[in-house]
Design a protein around this motif. Sequence first.
Motif, PDB file in Angstrom:
ATOM      1  N   GLN A  62       0.870  -1.172   0.000  1.00  0.00           N
ATOM      2  CA  GLN A  62       0.000   0.000   0.000  1.00  0.00           C
ATOM      3  C   GLN A  62       0.909   1.225   0.000  1.00  0.00           C
ATOM      4  O   GLN A  62       1.695   1.427   0.927  1.00  0.00           O
ATOM      5  N   LEU A  63       0.813   2.022  -1.082  1.00  0.00           N
ATOM      6  CA  LEU A  63       1.612   3.230  -1.206  1.00  0.00           C
ATOM      7  C   LEU A  63       0.774   4.425  -0.813  1.00  0.00           C
ATOM      8  O   LEU A  63      -0.420   4.476  -1.095  1.00  0.00           O
ATOM      9  N   GLY A  64       1.414   5.404  -0.205  1.00  0.00           N
ATOM     10  CA  GLY A  64       0.724   6.633   0.141  1.00  0.00           C
ATOM     11  C   GLY A  64       1.335   7.800  -0.601  1.00  0.00           C
ATOM     12  O   GLY A  64       2.558   7.930  -0.678  1.00  0.00           O
ATOM     13  N   LEU A  65       0.487   8.647  -1.184  1.00  0.00           N
ATOM     14  CA  LEU A  65       0.921   9.894  -1.785  1.00  0.00           C
ATOM     15  C   LEU A  65       0.956  10.900  -0.640  1.00  0.00           C
ATOM     16  O   LEU A  65      -0.086  11.281  -0.120  1.00  0.00           O
ATOM     17  N   CYS A  66       2.148  11.290  -0.218  1.00  0.00           N
ATOM     18  CA  CYS A  66       2.306  11.985   1.063  1.00  0.00           C
ATOM     19  C   CYS A  66       2.946  13.352   0.912  1.00  0.00           C
ATOM     20  O   CYS A  66       3.722  13.595  -0.009  1.00  0.00           O
ATOM     21  N   LYS A  67       2.606  14.207   1.871  1.00  0.00           N
ATOM     22  CA  LYS A  67       3.216  15.528   1.985  1.00  0.00           C
ATOM     23  C   LYS A  67       3.854  15.594   3.371  1.00  0.00           C
ATOM     24  O   LYS A  67       3.240  15.190   4.358  1.00  0.00           O
ATOM     25  N   GLY A  68       5.067  16.091   3.451  1.00  0.00           N
ATOM     26  CA  GLY A  68       5.803  16.112   4.712  1.00  0.00           C
ATOM     27  C   GLY A  68       5.175  17.020   5.755  1.00  0.00           C
ATOM     28  O   GLY A  68       4.648  18.080   5.438  1.00  0.00           O
TER      29      GLY A  68
END
Length: 154
Positions: free
Chosen positions: A120-126
């Motif tokens: 499961q990949l997450g499109l993430c923002k720090g």
Amino acid sequence: MQQTGLKTIAVNRQARHEYFVQESFETGIVLVGTEVKSIRQGGVNLKDSWCSIDKGELWIKGMHISPYEKGNIFNTDPLRVRKLLMHHKEIDRLLGTLKQEGLTLIPLSLYFKGSRVKVQLGLCKGKKLHDKRDAAAARDAKREIDRALKTRNQ
């Protein structure tokens, strides 16, 4: 007939602490036989892993799969780069959003779906430091409320 049950193998807890997850995706992963056996024993670590798109292909880097103890010469490098399986249209769409918005792809969890290993990949923002503090404060407040309610109901 295949099982459709999900069995979680590993979860990247640090990812949810370090990043805001905006969207998540399910991908397949290319593995060698001894890696699958080691994963079944729980010998995988997602802590410092990340994903990148190179030449239109999705790759996971920094994921550690311990060598299988009975694998002898068939074991591979524990930190080798592994290919993730996703449709080209989805990869192209991800590449566009990654370049425009300054986001990153982080593996959130690894699990079995039937007999297949999925990521499961997450499109993430720090997160900034103050965001992490706010999240910790909210978690502590919720814990205190739950404790108070528990003692009050007894």
